[in-house]
Design a protein around this motif. Structure first.
Motif, short mmCIF file in Angstrom:
data_model
loop_
_atom_site.label_atom_id
_atom_site.label_comp_id
_atom_site.label_asym_id
_atom_site.label_seq_id
_atom_site.Cartn_x
_atom_site.Cartn_y
_atom_site.Cartn_z
N GLY A 161 0.83 -1.37 0.15
CA GLY A 161 -0.05 0.06 0.07
C GLY A 161 0.95 1.33 0.11
N THR A 162 1.98 1.43 -0.51
CA THR A 162 2.94 2.42 -0.96
C THR A 162 2.94 2.83 -2.17
N ARG A 163 3.44 4.04 -2.39
CA ARG A 163 3.63 4.46 -3.68
C ARG A 163 4.63 5.76 -3.98
N THR A 164 5.29 5.55 -4.76
CA THR A 164 6.44 6.57 -5.32
C THR A 164 6.01 7.44 -6.08
N LEU A 165 6.19 8.72 -5.79
CA LEU A 165 5.62 9.88 -6.56
C LEU A 165 6.53 10.97 -6.50
N LYS A 166 6.33 11.79 -7.69
CA LYS A 166 7.44 13.12 -7.48
C LYS A 166 6.87 14.12 -6.22
N GLU A 167 8.04 14.54 -5.78
CA GLU A 167 7.79 15.32 -4.83
C GLU A 167 7.07 16.47 -4.89
N ALA A 168 7.50 17.44 -6.20
CA ALA A 168 6.92 18.53 -6.32
C ALA A 168 5.46 18.50 -6.83
N THR A 169 5.01 17.47 -7.70
CA THR A 169 3.71 17.32 -8.15
C THR A 169 2.73 16.45 -7.54
N GLY A 170 3.29 15.43 -7.16
CA GLY A 170 2.49 14.26 -6.58
C GLY A 170 2.24 13.42 -7.77
N ALA A 171 2.86 13.38 -8.82
CA ALA A 171 2.56 12.75 -10.09
C ALA A 171 3.53 11.64 -10.14
N PRO A 172 2.92 10.32 -10.96
CA PRO A 172 3.97 9.25 -11.08
C PRO A 172 5.03 9.72 -11.75
N LEU A 173 6.40 8.80 -11.70
CA LEU A 173 7.65 9.39 -12.26
C LEU A 173 7.98 9.47 -13.61
N GLY A 174 7.21 8.31 -14.53
CA GLY A 174 7.48 7.85 -15.54
C GLY A 174 8.85 6.92 -15.67
N PHE A 175 8.72 6.24 -16.71
CA PHE A 175 9.49 5.23 -16.91
C PHE A 175 11.19 5.48 -16.69
N GLY A 176 11.43 6.74 -17.48
CA GLY A 176 12.80 7.20 -17.65
C GLY A 176 13.25 7.58 -16.22
N MET A 177 12.60 8.35 -15.35
CA MET A 177 13.01 8.70 -13.95
C MET A 177 12.94 7.51 -12.89
N ALA A 178 12.05 6.56 -13.36
CA ALA A 178 12.04 5.45 -12.32
C ALA A 178 13.12 4.57 -12.64
N PHE A 179 13.64 4.58 -13.83
CA PHE A 179 15.08 3.71 -14.00
C PHE A 179 16.08 4.64 -13.57
N VAL A 180 16.24 5.98 -13.83
CA VAL A 180 17.42 6.59 -13.07
C VAL A 180 17.25 6.46 -11.54
N ARG A 181 16.13 6.39 -10.97
CA ARG A 181 16.04 6.16 -9.43
C ARG A 181 16.55 4.87 -9.15
N GLN A 182 16.43 3.78 -9.85
CA GLN A 182 16.98 2.38 -9.45
C GLN A 182 18.24 2.58 -9.61
N LEU A 183 18.92 3.21 -10.85
CA LEU A 183 20.63 3.22 -10.70
C LEU A 183 21.09 3.98 -9.65
N ALA A 184 20.28 5.10 -9.00
CA ALA A 184 20.82 5.83 -8.09
C ALA A 184 20.88 5.18 -6.73
N HIS A 185 20.07 3.97 -6.64
CA HIS A 185 20.25 3.15 -5.19
C HIS A 185 21.46 2.69 -4.99
N PHE A 186 22.68 2.81 -5.85
CA PHE A 186 23.84 2.73 -5.84
C PHE A 186 24.43 3.33 -4.76
N VAL A 187 23.85 4.49 -4.99
CA VAL A 187 24.61 5.63 -3.68
C VAL A 187 24.04 5.10 -2.52
N ASP A 188 22.78 4.73 -2.34
CA ASP A 188 22.12 4.23 -1.09
C ASP A 188 23.10 2.95 -0.42
N SER A 189 23.77 2.28 -1.38
CA SER A 189 24.34 0.97 -1.10
C SER A 189 25.84 1.12 -0.67
#
Length: 222
Positions: A161-189
């Motif tokens: 029951g969770t959802r990832t959204l854009k902080e500024a608008t509350g809209a879905p990310l779109g495929f491109g930004m969702a892919f970039v976010r997955q790559l950015a998880h490297f920084v989390d690791s």
């Protein structure tokens, strides 16, 4: 004094040729009657609510101005439920655990069976099973990114029951930004996975990848 007395203003009838409802001689048209202040609507007309007067006193109330929280995720409109809260670390961990199990369990299962059947040679039926497991993992990875970009939810996020959204608008990310976010998880690791733990004490409950991509994860009310 009778009601027919011409000196009685309450019983005076309109003069000959004077239509009813029209002002008499000497009374300018468009002027308010006696005791009615200028610029005010007459009896029975809706009045505009003075500033600060609530609706329960009979005045219409203007809709409230919605203010975004934090970085800007918009509040739900009045009457459609409260603003969804940010998802805490436990919900985020549970959804990611489910996604990882969905993607990795079939991969390791098929790969392990394939390696056992081929005796480590990687050929024959065992090699085909291992290849199927690898293709499944890659395909599921991109499918999860597509779902998160289009709807804000992976399979795990939908179950939790969770959802990832854009902080500024509350809209879905779109495929491109969702892919970039997955790559950015490297920084989390890096640095002992401190980025994945950052939502525990962060005000916006964001990981490093969330801050880099300007995203938030919310918990929907069910």
């Amino acid at each position: 004094m009778s009601f027919g007395d011409p000196n009685n203003p309450y019983g005076q009838q309109p003069g000959y040729g004077q239509p009813q409802g029209q002002p008499g001689y000497g009374q300018p048209q468009g002027q308010p009657g006696y005791g009615q202040p200028q610029g005010q609507p007459g009896y029975g007309y809706p009045q505009q609510a003075p500033q600060g007067v609530p609706q329960q006193y009979g005045y219409p109330q203007a809709p409230p101005v919605q203010q975004p929280y934090g970085g800007g995720y918009p509040q739900a409109p009045m009457g459609y439920g409260a603003q969804p809260p940010l998802a805490h670390w436990g919900w985020r961990f549970l959804s990611r655990l489910i996604d990882s199990l969905i993607m990795l369990v079939p991969y390791y299962l098929l790969g392990g069976i394939g390696m056992a059947m081929s005796d480590g040679q990687g050929s024959g039926v065992g090699g085909v099973l291992a290849l199927i497991g690898l293709l499944y993992m890659v395909g599921m990875f991109f499918f999860q990114i597509y779902k998160e970009g289009a709807t804000g939810q992976t399979i795990g996020k939908k179950l939790v029951g969770t959802r990832t959204l854009k902080e500024a608008t509350g809209a879905p990310l779109g495929f491109g930004m969702a892919f970039v976010r997955q790559l950015a998880h490297f920084v989390d690791s890096i640095a002992c996975y401190i980025g994945y733990l950052w939502p525990i004490w962060d005000d916006k409950k964001q990981t490093f990848s969330d801050k880099m991509c300007s995203t938030v994860v919310i918990k929907e009310n069910r």
